[in-house]
Enzyme design. Structure first.
Site, PDB file in Angstrom:
ATOM      1  N   THR A 171      -1.622  15.444 -23.684  1.00 53.79           N
ATOM      2  CA  THR A 171      -1.687  14.716 -24.940  1.00 53.79           C
ATOM      3  C   THR A 171      -3.124  14.738 -25.441  1.00 53.79           C
ATOM      4  OG1 THR A 171      -2.095  12.628 -23.790  1.00 53.79           O
ATOM      5  CG2 THR A 171       0.201  13.208 -24.221  1.00 53.79           C
ATOM      6  N   GLU A 176       5.539  14.747 -25.298  1.00 54.40           N
ATOM      7  CA  GLU A 176       6.422  14.318 -24.219  1.00 54.40           C
ATOM      8  C   GLU A 176       7.880  14.696 -24.428  1.00 54.40           C
ATOM      9  OE1 GLU A 176       3.102  11.189 -24.421  1.00 54.40           O
ATOM     10  OE2 GLU A 176       4.129  12.590 -25.748  1.00 54.40           O
ATOM     11  N   LYS A 195       0.622  -6.507 -39.870  1.00 53.98           N
ATOM     12  CA  LYS A 195       1.357  -7.759 -40.004  1.00 53.98           C
ATOM     13  C   LYS A 195       0.564  -8.695 -40.898  1.00 53.98           C
ATOM     14  CE  LYS A 195       4.343 -10.831 -37.405  1.00 53.98           C
ATOM     15  NZ  LYS A 195       4.836 -11.229 -36.055  1.00 53.98           N
ATOM     16  N   TRP A 210       5.845  -7.433 -42.040  1.00 53.72           N
ATOM     17  CA  TRP A 210       5.346  -6.113 -41.686  1.00 53.72           C
ATOM     18  C   TRP A 210       5.084  -5.265 -42.922  1.00 53.72           C
ATOM     19  CZ3 TRP A 210       3.682  -5.940 -36.995  1.00 53.72           C
ATOM     20  CH2 TRP A 210       4.328  -6.639 -35.975  1.00 53.72           C
TER      21      TRP A 210
END
Length: 555
Positions: free
Chosen positions: A201, A350, A457, A462
């Site tokens: 990664t 992944e 937030k 949100w």
């Protein structure tokens, strides 16, 4: 006192085994198809961006050279299970390294050439690479970290005839090695669950983490992606592979193309828009894949050319775009100007790219089409996704509930290489936590609303930074936009937008534009006009750096 007794459980009969061959799902199958059925298909590599000169090799020749390379690596002491690293651009030689290393039973570690030197050295040491195959143009990059790599026994350089790599004076020349070997290599039988490749990664937080792909996972991913509703690549396509081969196995393109027999066009290290435009025109490529930045830059380049000098890109039929949210304006531009369908895909190192893919449905209404374009795609075959709330509750697939996206399947990592703590944090109950937040509707369409670490937030509600970015980029004066949350004493957090402009525009005009497209309380109070926005090694906005800029200002 009575003693409780239990009757012995009835032994369950052993199920009847299916009478089918136990055919191993290994990369050997891809290699054999490239050698025989699709032997005449070609790998085209751009070598001179000014003249457009290319080299061409038929698949059968690529396989023959892979056999020579396997012999050479074996002579250098590489055995099944050993790790061999590659540090190279997209070209025929890198594809040969793919086939040789994996099919001889070793493990290919594709080094991410965009990592910082310390991280690059960390991945080589962590992987335990004994041999590194490096392209001459990247020799200096390897030379800087080589003193930190005592485990590397041999360095092999990919160089054009007459080209030298003075930074690595003791390195072996690839072509000289191949010239000494036979193309007939006795490819060994390999267990399909054995390791084939290792990718790391990008390491934006902490050290990069290793994802160890099995042969089985690679083949099943390629078969799934070859479907008409997924990548939809056929033997009639000419595929321009812009996705780096070091990034999640090049999105699986080498294996998909090898299976179906499509020509592969490789740009080498020439990823600027001018040579890419000429390459598309000259090679008449029909299918391509890459991050949105590449396609935005290509449009800007075309717009800068004098009238009548624009290359003909009408051969492009399909563009797979991913790595970050795809602006709707970009989709419309490629459709209206070239008739190319830009499809969006979602995935990660992944889980391979293409875990979801969104393609146009001619039966959809205009409203449905617009909704689909805001989707990251429909769940692909051999993948299963679920949404989990903060309390661990599995949420419904109703297109409304927002939760943490988790995934499982035969092409999904069950853990990280030599990283038990990271594995424990990422995998639970047989599912992988992706770190993305989103919704899934009843038809299996995933909509990513944010990365879990990037959601804003504000006042208990949100705000999706990705949605705000998409709406900002829809403004004709905005070239790029990245949104982060910053602390606010009243609301907890408020959005801050970093914007790269294509034309002059005021903050007031941007706020008025956004007010007509999103809820008013989503509109940022502040904008930062910048010349460029930092990106990660995979082309995503590097919000860690953006947050550090804000922290520095406040400090």
């Amino acid at each position: 006192m009575a003693v409780e007794t239990f009757e012995p459980a009835q032994a369950r009969p052993v199920p009847q085994a299916g009478l089918m061959m136990d055919f191993p799902l290994t990369v050997h199958h891809v290699l054999r198809r490239m050698q025989t059925i699709h032997g005449a298909s070609k790998v085209v590599t751009l070598v001179d961006p000014e003249t457009g000169a290319v080299t061409e090799r038929e698949f059968r020749d690529v396989v023959a050279r892979a056999g020579r390379l396997a012999h050479a690596l074996e002579r250098l002491g590489v055995r099944p299970g050993d790790r061999v690293a590659s540090l190279a651009w997209n070209n025929a030689q890198h594809l040969e390294v793919y086939l040789a290393v994996m099919c001889m039973g070793a493990v290919l570690h594709t080094m991410n050439l965009r990592l910082h030197g310390d991280q690059l050295a960390y991945t080589v040491e962590h992987a335990g690479d004994g041999v590194v195959i490096v392209e001459s143009s990247l020799g200096g990059q390897l030379a800087e970290v080589l003193p930190q790599l005592p485990g590397v026994r041999h360095v092999v350089v990919i160089a054009e005839p007459g080209e030298e790599c003075p930074e690595l004076p003791d390195a072996l020349d690839l072509e000289a090695l191949l010239a000494q070997e036979s193309s007939h290599f006795p490819w060994p039988e390999i267990d399909e669950r054995s390791a084939a490749a290792l990718c790391y990664t990008s390491g934006t937080t902490g050290d990069p983490k290793g994802v160890m792909y099995s042969h089985r996972s690679i083949v099943l991913h390629a078969l799934a992606m070859a479907g008409a509703d997924v990548y939809g690549i056929t033997s009639r396509d000419r595929v321009l592979a812009l996705v780096p081969l070091f990034h999640a196995m090049g999105w699986g393109l080498p294996f998909v193309c090898g299976l179906v027999g499509s020509d592969i066009v490789m740009p080498g290290r020439h990823l600027k828009p001018a040579p890419l435009a000429r390459l598309i025109e000259a090679q008449r490529t029909t299918w391509s894949a890459g991050v949105p930045t590449l396609w935005l830059d290509l449009l800007h380049h075309l717009d800068s050319l004098p009238q009548g000098e624009t290359p003909d890109l009408s051969s492009l039929q399909t563009i797979l775009c991913g790595g970050t949210a795809v602006p709707e304006t970009l989709v419309r531009e490629y459709d209206s100007r070239f008739g190319a369908e830009m499809i969006e895909g979602w995935g990660m190192t992944e889980i391979f790219p293409g875990a979801t893919v969104e393609r146009a449905d001619p039966d959809d209404s205009a409203v449905e089409t617009g909704a689909r374009r805001r989707s990251a795609g429909r769940i692909s075959p051999l993948y299963e996704l679920r949404l989990v709330g903060d309390e661990g509750t599995v949420l419904p697939h109703d297109g409304v509930a927002v939760g943490n996206v988790e995934v499982r399947g035969p092409s999904v990592a069950s853990g990280y290489y030599r990283a038990p703590a990271a594995t424990a944090a990422a995998v639970h109950d047989g599912w992988l936590r992706t770190g993305d937040v989103g919704t899934i509707d009843g038809s299996g369409h995933l909509r990513i609303t944010d990365r879990a670490k990037d959601v804003i937030k504000s006042g208990g509600e949100w705000i999706s930074s990705q949605d705000l970015e998409g709406e900002l980029i829809a403004h004709p004066a905005v070239r790029e936009a990245a949104v982060i949350g910053v602390a606010d004493p009243r609301w907890g957090e408020r959005p801050l937008a970093f914007v790269v402009l294509a034309a002059p525009v005021t903050e007031t005009e941007l706020k008025e534009f956004l007010s007509s497209r999103v809820a008013r309380w989503w509109v940022p109070e502040h904008f930062r006009i910048v010349e460029q926005i930092a990106r990660t090694t995979t082309g995503k906005y590097d919000k860690k750096i953006l947050r550090s800029l804000v922290d520095d200002d406040q400090g």
